[in-house]
Design a protein around this motif. Sequence first.
Motif, PDB file in Angstrom:
ATOM      1  N   SER A 200     -26.635  82.149  16.081  1.00  0.00           N
ATOM      2  CA  SER A 200     -26.200  83.486  16.466  1.00  0.00           C
ATOM      3  C   SER A 200     -26.718  84.460  15.426  1.00  0.00           C
ATOM      4  CB  SER A 200     -24.667  83.563  16.553  1.00  0.00           C
ATOM      5  OG  SER A 200     -24.182  82.807  17.635  1.00  0.00           O
ATOM      6  N   ARG A 224     -30.623  77.140  21.280  1.00  0.00           N
ATOM      7  CA  ARG A 224     -29.779  78.206  21.840  1.00  0.00           C
ATOM      8  C   ARG A 224     -29.659  79.291  20.778  1.00  0.00           C
ATOM      9  NH1 ARG A 224     -24.080  79.588  22.684  1.00  0.00           N
ATOM     10  NH2 ARG A 224     -23.701  80.065  24.884  1.00  0.00           N
ATOM     11  N   ASN A 226     -29.055  83.289  20.069  1.00  0.00           N
ATOM     12  CA  ASN A 226     -28.478  84.478  20.702  1.00  0.00           C
ATOM     13  C   ASN A 226     -28.429  85.658  19.730  1.00  0.00           C
ATOM     14  OD1 ASN A 226     -28.044  82.787  22.884  1.00  0.00           O
ATOM     15  ND2 ASN A 226     -25.930  82.351  22.327  1.00  0.00           N
ATOM     16  N   SER A 228     -27.581  89.547  18.689  1.00  0.00           N
ATOM     17  CA  SER A 228     -26.761  90.722  19.013  1.00  0.00           C
ATOM     18  C   SER A 228     -27.195  91.847  18.090  1.00  0.00           C
ATOM     19  CB  SER A 228     -25.267  90.430  18.807  1.00  0.00           C
ATOM     20  OG  SER A 228     -24.833  89.379  19.650  1.00  0.00           O
ATOM     21  N   GLU A 253     -32.466  78.403  25.428  1.00  0.00           N
ATOM     22  CA  GLU A 253     -31.515  79.420  25.896  1.00  0.00           C
ATOM     23  C   GLU A 253     -31.472  80.595  24.931  1.00  0.00           C
ATOM     24  OE1 GLU A 253     -26.717  79.725  26.964  1.00  0.00           O
ATOM     25  OE2 GLU A 253     -27.764  77.795  27.041  1.00  0.00           O
ATOM     26  N   HIS A 254     -31.465  81.803  25.507  1.00  0.00           N
ATOM     27  CA  HIS A 254     -31.394  83.026  24.705  1.00  0.00           C
ATOM     28  C   HIS A 254     -30.458  84.013  25.398  1.00  0.00           C
ATOM     29  CE1 HIS A 254     -35.406  81.184  24.033  1.00  0.00           C
ATOM     30  NE2 HIS A 254     -35.150  81.447  22.765  1.00  0.00           N
ATOM     31  N   GLN A 255     -29.429  84.438  24.690  1.00  0.00           N
ATOM     32  CA  GLN A 255     -28.512  85.454  25.203  1.00  0.00           C
ATOM     33  C   GLN A 255     -28.612  86.663  24.285  1.00  0.00           C
ATOM     34  OE1 GLN A 255     -24.544  84.148  26.217  1.00  0.00           O
ATOM     35  NE2 GLN A 255     -25.221  82.069  26.724  1.00  0.00           N
ATOM     36  N   TRP A 284     -31.882  82.869  30.158  1.00  0.00           N
ATOM     37  CA  TRP A 284     -31.920  84.185  29.512  1.00  0.00           C
ATOM     38  C   TRP A 284     -30.805  85.032  30.098  1.00  0.00           C
ATOM     39  CZ3 TRP A 284     -32.426  89.227  31.240  1.00  0.00           C
ATOM     40  CH2 TRP A 284     -32.632  90.194  30.255  1.00  0.00           C
TER      41      TRP A 284
END
Length: 395
Positions: A200, A224, A226, A228, A253-255, A284
């Motif tokens: 993160s 993964r 992510n 912000s 995975e990428h958020q 995504w």
Amino acid sequence: MTTAEATQETAQHGLKAHSDGDWENRIPVQTRSERPKSTDVEAFEKVTGREAVWKFAPVAKLDALLNGELDGSRVKVAVPSIPGITEEWISRDDERIGRAGTPEERGAAAAWSAFQEAHLVTVSGDEHVTATITRDSLDAAPRAAHTIIEAKANSRGLVIVENTGAAQLSENVEIVVGDGANLTLVSVQQWGSEAIHLASHYATVGRDASFTHIVVSLGGSIVRLNPSIHLDHEGANGEAFGAYFADAGQHLEHQVYMDHDAPHTRSRVTYKGALQGEGAHTVWIGDVLIRRNATGTDSYEQNRNLVLSEGTRADSIPNLEIETGDIEGAGHASATGRFDEEHLFYLMSRGISEEEARKLVVRGFLLEVVGKIGHEATETRLQEAIEAELAESSI
């Protein structure tokens, strides 16, 4: 009111178990800014895979990082000794920790709860500096890490994090961009074939500052990552780019979250991925929030996926939430498909074979993102890695 009733009434939504009949509290959180946050892993329920933030992930394979005991000792890293770049290890109670963001899910909270020291890298000075941080000496034991990258006011820098070899790593990365600074952070995932990486990234961008976040995910069994990015000062600019290539059985995975929380902020998000091989899976999710006070915002996000073979799956979900009508513009787009036949026809009409034409399309598709790094050696190496992926394909 009994003690049990009072506890149930005051518990933060989403952090405690509810009875099957408690329908009011079972309504899912719809607004990104309202998600529960905590640095304590015990504040979050154990992951089942039904949660919105985990529903696409192979959670059974992540049990050691989500529920096990993590080694929180120092992670081996190599940072070059150059003017304008300093590094140090700081204790977990240092006041410089926690400035950029707070975990919103159990994986990040588990890493935050376990780390013993944070690795702080500082960019300073008016001259542009470039530093490559290398992590290639980890092992397969479950680990936690915490990294802080700070760009002092009016500094300019490019920081590249290279990840290779074996790993089972869960980490939080904080990025603090000072007023007037210009920072680019590149995270390259070329892990070994069995590696698992949960990350993160949280960024806070200062007044009239600019931050570019670039992700290139090629290697690893499960990645993964992510980011912000919080544009919480007037005039802040944030850009997020990503390129990924998933092979058979690989989960990437990428958020991405862009949070506009000040007037006259700007953001651009572009992620592009290719998939080939049975069981290749990419995810995504792009969240853009334009808050009530973020007047004059200019924002756009997009995701493009190129499917190269049967048996793959690409999940792409753009979300846009606007709380004010006084903006310059906002939009989003998502597309997943096979080759553009017109592009292929154009290349083949000039004597290029169909196979080579397809590979040229993929190269151009992904290298648009790689070319934004601004470091020739890294761009060349990643181009060669993409070429190696294509050499093994049968497109």
